[in-house]
Enzyme design. Structure first.
Site, PDB file in Angstrom:
ATOM      1  N   ASN A   1      -0.710  -2.070  -3.319  1.00 28.98           N
ATOM      2  CA  ASN A   1      -1.296  -2.192  -1.983  1.00 28.98           C
ATOM      3  C   ASN A   1      -2.455  -1.213  -1.836  1.00 28.98           C
ATOM      4  O   ASN A   1      -2.438  -0.098  -2.375  1.00 28.98           O
ATOM      5  CB  ASN A   1      -0.260  -2.060  -0.865  1.00 28.98           C
ATOM      6  CG  ASN A   1       0.575  -0.791  -0.893  1.00 28.98           C
ATOM      7  OD1 ASN A   1       0.753  -0.177  -1.929  1.00 28.98           O
ATOM      8  ND2 ASN A   1       1.095  -0.417   0.259  1.00 28.98           N
TER       9      ASN A   1
ATOM     10  N   GLU B   1      -4.617   0.169   1.240  1.00 27.61           N
ATOM     11  CA  GLU B   1      -4.785   0.236   2.693  1.00 27.61           C
ATOM     12  C   GLU B   1      -6.181   0.752   3.050  1.00 27.61           C
ATOM     13  O   GLU B   1      -6.957   1.176   2.189  1.00 27.61           O
ATOM     14  CB  GLU B   1      -3.683   1.128   3.288  1.00 27.61           C
ATOM     15  CG  GLU B   1      -2.300   0.535   3.055  1.00 27.61           C
ATOM     16  CD  GLU B   1      -1.174   1.329   3.693  1.00 27.61           C
ATOM     17  OE1 GLU B   1      -1.414   2.466   4.154  1.00 27.61           O
ATOM     18  OE2 GLU B   1      -0.047   0.796   3.730  1.00 27.61           O
TER      19      GLU B   1
ATOM     20  N   CYS C   1      -1.931  -6.333   0.452  1.00 26.09           N
ATOM     21  CA  CYS C   1      -0.651  -6.088  -0.208  1.00 26.09           C
ATOM     22  C   CYS C   1      -0.794  -6.104  -1.728  1.00 26.09           C
ATOM     23  O   CYS C   1      -1.725  -6.698  -2.287  1.00 26.09           O
ATOM     24  CB  CYS C   1       0.353  -7.170   0.180  1.00 26.09           C
ATOM     25  SG  CYS C   1       0.824  -7.188   1.909  1.00 26.09           S
TER      26      CYS C   1
ATOM     27  N   GLU D   1       0.959  -7.747  -3.883  1.00 21.77           N
ATOM     28  CA  GLU D   1       1.073  -9.091  -4.471  1.00 21.77           C
ATOM     29  C   GLU D   1      -0.286  -9.783  -4.520  1.00 21.77           C
ATOM     30  O   GLU D   1      -0.650 -10.427  -5.504  1.00 21.77           O
ATOM     31  CB  GLU D   1       2.039  -9.947  -3.638  1.00 21.77           C
ATOM     32  CG  GLU D   1       3.482  -9.463  -3.652  1.00 21.77           C
ATOM     33  CD  GLU D   1       3.814  -8.489  -2.536  1.00 21.77           C
ATOM     34  OE1 GLU D   1       2.943  -7.672  -2.152  1.00 21.77           O
ATOM     35  OE2 GLU D   1       4.955  -8.542  -2.046  1.00 21.77           O
TER      36      GLU D   1
ATOM     37  N   CYS E   1       5.566 -10.366   2.294  1.00 22.97           N
ATOM     38  CA  CYS E   1       5.196 -10.754   3.660  1.00 22.97           C
ATOM     39  C   CYS E   1       4.795 -12.230   3.698  1.00 22.97           C
ATOM     40  O   CYS E   1       4.597 -12.875   2.660  1.00 22.97           O
ATOM     41  CB  CYS E   1       4.072  -9.859   4.181  1.00 22.97           C
ATOM     42  SG  CYS E   1       2.419 -10.327   3.626  1.00 22.97           S
TER      43      CYS E   1
ATOM     44  N   CYS F   1       1.467 -13.144   1.910  1.00 19.13           N
ATOM     45  CA  CYS F   1       1.608 -13.174   0.446  1.00 19.13           C
ATOM     46  C   CYS F   1       2.389 -14.405  -0.007  1.00 19.13           C
ATOM     47  O   CYS F   1       2.078 -15.002  -1.038  1.00 19.13           O
ATOM     48  CB  CYS F   1       2.272 -11.895  -0.052  1.00 19.13           C
ATOM     49  SG  CYS F   1       1.174 -10.462   0.036  1.00 19.13           S
TER      50      CYS F   1
HETATM   51  N1  THU Z   1       3.294  -4.301   1.428  1.00 17.88           N
HETATM   52  C1  THU Z   1       3.053  -4.818   0.193  1.00 17.88           C
HETATM   53  O1  THU Z   1       2.099  -4.437  -0.486  1.00 17.88           O
HETATM   54  N2  THU Z   1       3.896  -5.762  -0.267  1.00 17.88           N
HETATM   55  C2  THU Z   1       5.034  -6.166   0.366  1.00 17.88           C
HETATM   56  O2  THU Z   1       5.757  -6.999  -0.170  1.00 17.88           O
HETATM   57  C3  THU Z   1       5.366  -5.629   1.670  1.00 17.88           C
HETATM   58  C4  THU Z   1       4.364  -4.742   2.289  1.00 17.88           C
HETATM   59  C5  THU Z   1       2.409  -3.234   1.914  1.00 17.88           C
HETATM   60  C6  THU Z   1       1.450  -3.578   3.006  1.00 17.88           C
HETATM   61  C7  THU Z   1       1.188  -2.215   3.617  1.00 17.88           C
HETATM   62  O3  THU Z   1       0.186  -1.552   2.852  1.00 17.88           O
HETATM   63  C8  THU Z   1       2.498  -1.484   3.434  1.00 17.88           C
HETATM   64  O4  THU Z   1       3.206  -2.171   2.405  1.00 17.88           O
HETATM   65  C9  THU Z   1       3.352  -1.412   4.675  1.00 17.88           C
HETATM   66  O5  THU Z   1       3.502  -2.666   5.246  1.00 17.88           O
END
Ligand code: THU
Length: 135
Positions: A42, A44, A53, A55, A86, A89
């Protein structure tokens, strides 16, 4: 490649996560049909909605390398968390697995590997066939 090996790749990718806002670091490892593995994490952003994310970074990186057929994706989050992809994804996974066969592998809260499919995670997905039906 065994599920445990793909999870190990996801766990390694998790170390590169840029998650200073949520502090929820996630890694992903995507097994492509040619046997290659593409990692993602991920990423951000201070403008929160610009984050992506793990994925989708893995899938985007694979597509940019010419891969479009995927067998499995492993995802790794903080220990003790049963991680579930999520909704966005799931939709992106479905784009490249319209038959729903893509395997999605993650650890449960106790740390045991669990596998399901994108078809089970996103039944009745919207897809290209729906667009075609309206034309
Ligand atoms: N996140 C992912 O990268 N993958 C997931 O399957 C669930 C959530 C990330 C998004 C964000 O950067 C952080 O986790 C919190 O939601």
């Amino acid at each position: 490649m065994q599920d445990a090996d793909l999870l190990a790749e996801a766990e390694a990718a998790r170390g590169f996560a840029h998650a200073p806002y949520s502090r929820f670091q996630v890694g992903a490892a995507l097994l492509c049909a040619d046997g290659s593995v593409q990692r993602g994490c991920n990423v951000e952003n201070a403008s929160y909605p610009a984050g992506i994310c793990a994925e989708r970074t893995a899938i985007s990186a694979a597509v940019a390398r010419g891969q479009r057929r995927f067998l499995a994706i492993a995802i790794a989050g903080p220990p003790g968390v049963a991680l579930a992809p999520c909704g966005i994804c799931r939709q992106v996974m479905s784009e490249f697995s319209p038959d729903g066969a893509l395997r999605v592998i993650a650890r449960d809260a106790a740390g045991a590997p669990r596998a399901t499919t994108i078809g089970a995670l996103l039944p009745g997905a919207f897809g290209a066939a729906d667009l075609d039906a309206a034309r």
